[in-house]
Scaffold this motif. Structure first.
Motif, short mmCIF file in Angstrom:
data_model
loop_
_atom_site.label_atom_id
_atom_site.label_comp_id
_atom_site.label_asym_id
_atom_site.label_seq_id
_atom_site.Cartn_x
_atom_site.Cartn_y
_atom_site.Cartn_z
N GLU A 147 21.49 -31.97 -19.98
CA GLU A 147 21.70 -33.19 -20.94
C GLU A 147 21.10 -34.49 -20.60
O GLU A 147 20.66 -35.31 -21.60
CB GLU A 147 23.02 -33.02 -21.46
N SER A 148 21.09 -34.81 -19.32
CA SER A 148 20.77 -36.04 -18.83
C SER A 148 19.44 -36.07 -18.79
O SER A 148 18.91 -37.44 -18.59
CB SER A 148 21.58 -36.26 -17.59
N CYS A 149 18.54 -35.07 -18.75
CA CYS A 149 17.15 -35.03 -18.68
C CYS A 149 16.53 -35.84 -19.76
O CYS A 149 16.79 -35.32 -21.01
CB CYS A 149 16.35 -33.90 -18.22
N THR A 150 15.46 -36.73 -19.57
CA THR A 150 14.64 -37.04 -20.67
C THR A 150 13.35 -35.92 -21.04
O THR A 150 13.32 -35.89 -22.31
CB THR A 150 13.95 -38.38 -20.49
N HIS A 151 13.03 -35.09 -20.20
CA HIS A 151 12.22 -34.20 -20.23
C HIS A 151 12.28 -32.97 -18.98
O HIS A 151 12.41 -33.45 -18.10
CB HIS A 151 10.62 -34.64 -20.13
N ILE A 152 12.15 -31.95 -19.72
CA ILE A 152 12.33 -30.61 -18.90
C ILE A 152 11.11 -29.76 -19.20
O ILE A 152 10.63 -29.38 -20.28
CB ILE A 152 13.46 -29.92 -18.94
N VAL A 153 10.23 -29.20 -18.16
CA VAL A 153 9.27 -28.37 -18.05
C VAL A 153 9.50 -27.34 -17.41
O VAL A 153 10.22 -26.96 -16.16
CB VAL A 153 7.90 -28.98 -18.08
N ALA A 154 8.81 -26.01 -17.81
CA ALA A 154 9.01 -24.86 -16.97
C ALA A 154 7.67 -24.51 -16.31
O ALA A 154 6.61 -24.68 -17.07
CB ALA A 154 9.57 -23.57 -17.87
N MET A 155 7.53 -24.01 -15.17
CA MET A 155 6.25 -23.87 -14.50
C MET A 155 5.90 -22.48 -14.71
O MET A 155 6.22 -21.61 -14.17
CB MET A 155 6.34 -24.28 -13.16
N MET A 156 4.78 -22.37 -15.54
CA MET A 156 4.41 -21.06 -16.05
C MET A 156 3.36 -20.39 -15.03
O MET A 156 2.77 -21.22 -14.31
CB MET A 156 3.42 -21.18 -17.26
N GLY A 157 3.25 -19.31 -14.90
CA GLY A 157 2.40 -18.30 -14.00
C GLY A 157 1.24 -18.18 -14.81
O GLY A 157 0.83 -18.81 -15.78
N HIS A 158 0.45 -17.10 -14.39
CA HIS A 158 -0.82 -16.68 -15.11
C HIS A 158 -0.61 -16.25 -16.59
O HIS A 158 -1.60 -16.33 -17.29
CB HIS A 158 -1.64 -15.89 -14.32
N GLU A 159 0.57 -15.65 -16.72
CA GLU A 159 0.56 -14.71 -18.01
C GLU A 159 0.35 -15.56 -19.43
O GLU A 159 -0.54 -15.18 -20.30
CB GLU A 159 2.10 -14.02 -18.09
N PRO A 160 1.06 -16.70 -19.61
CA PRO A 160 0.76 -17.39 -20.94
C PRO A 160 -0.82 -17.56 -21.07
O PRO A 160 -1.35 -17.84 -22.22
CB PRO A 160 1.63 -18.64 -20.78
N ILE A 161 -1.38 -18.11 -19.90
CA ILE A 161 -2.76 -18.43 -20.02
C ILE A 161 -3.65 -17.24 -20.31
O ILE A 161 -4.53 -17.21 -21.28
CB ILE A 161 -3.23 -18.98 -18.62
N VAL A 162 -3.44 -16.00 -19.99
CA VAL A 162 -3.94 -14.72 -20.19
C VAL A 162 -3.82 -14.52 -21.57
O VAL A 162 -4.61 -14.17 -22.31
CB VAL A 162 -3.62 -13.65 -19.37
N ALA A 163 -2.76 -14.67 -22.09
CA ALA A 163 -2.30 -14.44 -23.48
C ALA A 163 -3.14 -15.07 -24.18
O ALA A 163 -3.79 -14.65 -25.56
CB ALA A 163 -0.88 -14.70 -23.82
N ALA A 164 -3.54 -16.56 -24.02
CA ALA A 164 -4.26 -17.53 -24.84
C ALA A 164 -5.62 -16.89 -24.85
O ALA A 164 -6.24 -16.94 -25.77
CB ALA A 164 -4.14 -18.84 -24.44
N LEU A 165 -6.23 -16.50 -23.50
CA LEU A 165 -7.40 -16.03 -23.45
C LEU A 165 -7.79 -14.83 -24.17
O LEU A 165 -8.89 -14.73 -24.84
CB LEU A 165 -7.76 -15.66 -22.01
N GLU A 166 -6.77 -13.92 -24.06
CA GLU A 166 -7.03 -12.70 -24.82
C GLU A 166 -6.85 -12.90 -26.54
O GLU A 166 -7.18 -12.03 -27.13
CB GLU A 166 -5.96 -11.76 -24.37
N ALA A 167 -6.30 -14.02 -26.70
CA ALA A 167 -6.20 -14.18 -28.36
C ALA A 167 -7.58 -14.74 -28.73
O ALA A 167 -7.67 -15.32 -29.93
CB ALA A 167 -5.10 -15.05 -28.53
N GLY A 168 -8.58 -15.11 -27.85
CA GLY A 168 -9.83 -15.53 -28.32
C GLY A 168 -10.04 -17.01 -27.79
O GLY A 168 -11.04 -17.79 -28.25
N ALA A 169 -9.15 -17.85 -27.18
CA ALA A 169 -9.16 -19.09 -26.76
C ALA A 169 -10.40 -19.19 -25.62
O ALA A 169 -10.45 -18.30 -25.06
CB ALA A 169 -8.00 -19.66 -26.04
#
Length: 456
Positions: A147-169
């Motif tokens: 709750e004290s954090c101003t921003h939190i990110v999760a460090m993705m592996g290759h899978e979300p990028i692959v999903a975007a490419l497979e969707a035609g990006a």
């Protein structure tokens, strides 16, 4: 595909590279362009404030070259950790620059945004379900820290990028990602083996850093079923087995193993061979798939507000006794802050660093004898900006005229700026070094794909 050629033009988008090296990469048959745009190297400010380290003009210059190249060759462009820290605002910032360039150049490219910023409520649910684990040296995570954090990110592996490419990006603009995932996504999607792919991606993550001249541009990695070959994009530059192997030492706990969200790269049996005076062939890399896919969290929060002051000393008598002078300065600051503001040391903090003496190494500095000149940096932190500045102002006359105890006159030191006090604003700290057991490799990330503009 029998092989995939990955063009890595530079270690960070906005750092610059010779345009001719990208043209050569295309001539060598590049199948994809991958470039990192972020890092935690520069500290927690960029994540905490969700501000980029790079200037818009530098990013736009590099992006324009890469977008043209990708369009001309008909290959994908992948950008990771957009906006330095990979926050949603960072992705949108790069996406806005991309949209302007596409319009200026008349390019029809389908752009995907992959968001990695996390909501506190969702992470609290993961915490309560026992899916979040600490990495050393941190201990068990508490909900209050999230709750004290101003921003939190999760460090993705290759899978979300692959999903975007497979969707035609055709252009993928990703939030926080492992540096290697940016280069590994396309080869893995095309069926290249995980061992050589992850190893090659590690070697080329910083562009030309694995070459004899990192300033000369990036590299091209050719990945196949048995290994990979890496070569510089500048014909006058070389890769050597030592330089290529050495990059496994960079930012890794173990130079023979490196953890990714879906497993561990193992290079203990890797062989590095010079094919000629410029190219290196690597074989024997392995990848061990993990039982549980994990995603690393990064979070930053405000720790207070800072004001900085800087003074310069050339007085030879003070310089002969610089450590005693600095100790006296610290004592006098504490005394006068207590007398003037009524503040104890639990209400503020300050640091005095002597540049030109021991500011970098401190007591480990092997240098002996009086320095020729010293820059004195005072950095004050407090819960409020006004308090930090008030403390720095109290220190002002001391940093300008403080004598050693045996001096019978007031020396005149030098402030480089007027006013001497510079308010740095909020200061941040990293507070998350934890992993989440993923339900799926993509469930913590959001993909939005924009249709390419239709031009008549």
């Amino acid at each position: 595909m029998d092989s995939v050629r990955v063009l890595a033009p530079t270690g960070m988008l906005g750092a610059g590279f010779p345009e001719a090296t990208v043209e050569r990469g295309l001539a060598l048959g590049a199948d994809v362009i991958s470039v990192d745009a972020g890092s935690t190297d520069s500290g927690p400010y960029y994540l905490g404030s969700s501000q980029p380290k790079t200037t818009r003009a530098a990013v736009a210059r590099d992006l324009r070259v890469l977008l043209r190249a990708a369009a001309d060759a008909g290959i994908p462009l992948i950008v990771g950790s957009c906006g330095t820290s990979g926050t949603d605002a960072g992705v949108d910032w790069i996406a806005g620059i991309t949209a302007d360039i596409l319009a200026d150049e008349g390019l029809d490219l389908r752009v995907a945004r992959v968001y990695s910023e996390q909501e506190t409520g969702t992470l609290t649910e993961h915490l309560e379900a026992g899916r979040i684990r600490a990495l050393p040296p941190l201990g068990e995570l508490r909900a209050e820290t999230l709750e004290s954090c101003t921003h939190i990110v999760a460090m993705m592996g290759h899978e979300p990028i692959v999903a975007a490419l497979e969707a035609g990006a055709q252009v993928v603009l990703a939030g926080r990602a492992t540096d290697t995932a940016v280069a590994a996504a396309y080869p893995l999607m095309k069926g290249m083996p995980a061992g050589p792919t992850w190893h090659a991606s590690k070697i080329i993550e910083c562009g030309g850093q694995c070459t004899t001249d990192p300033r000369a541009g990036g590299v091209l990695a050719t990945i196949d079923a048995d290994g990979f070959t890496v070569e510089p994009l500048d014909p006058a530059v070389a890769c050597t087995p030592i330089l290529v192997a050495a990059h496994m030492l960079y930012e890794t706990v173990n130079p023979f193993q490196m953890r990714e969200p879906d497993g561990t790269l193992d290079v203990r049996e890797a062989d590095y061979t010079a094919l000629d005076d410029r190219r290196v062939r690597v074989e024997g890399s392995r990848f061990h798939v993990a039982d549980q896919h994990t995603v690393k969290l990064e979070g930053a929060r405000v720790t207070g507000y800072e004001t900085m002051s800087f003074s310069a000393i050339r007085d030879p008598h003070i310089l002969e006794n610089i450590d005693d002078w600095a100790d006296l300065l610290r004592t006098m600051i504490r005394q006068r802050v207590a007398q003037t503001l009524g503040l104890g040391e639990d209400k503020y903090a300050f640091d005095v660093r002597l540049y030109g003496h021991n500011a970098v190494l401190g007591d480990l500095d092997p240098a002996r004898g009086a320095p020729r000149e010293v820059g004195v940096m005072l950095l004050v932190s407090a819960p409020e900006q006004s308090t930090a500045t008030a403390v720095a102002k109290i220190a002002n006359p001391l940093m300008l005229h403080l004598p050693t105890p045996d001096m019978n006159y007031l020396p005149s030191l030098a402030f480089p700026t007027s006013p001497a006090e510079v308010e740095r604003g909020p200061a941040y700290e990293f507070v998350l070094n934890h992993t989440v057991d993923s339900i799926t490799p993509t469930d913590m990330f959001r993909i939005e794909i924009e249709e390419a503009p239709h031009r008549g």
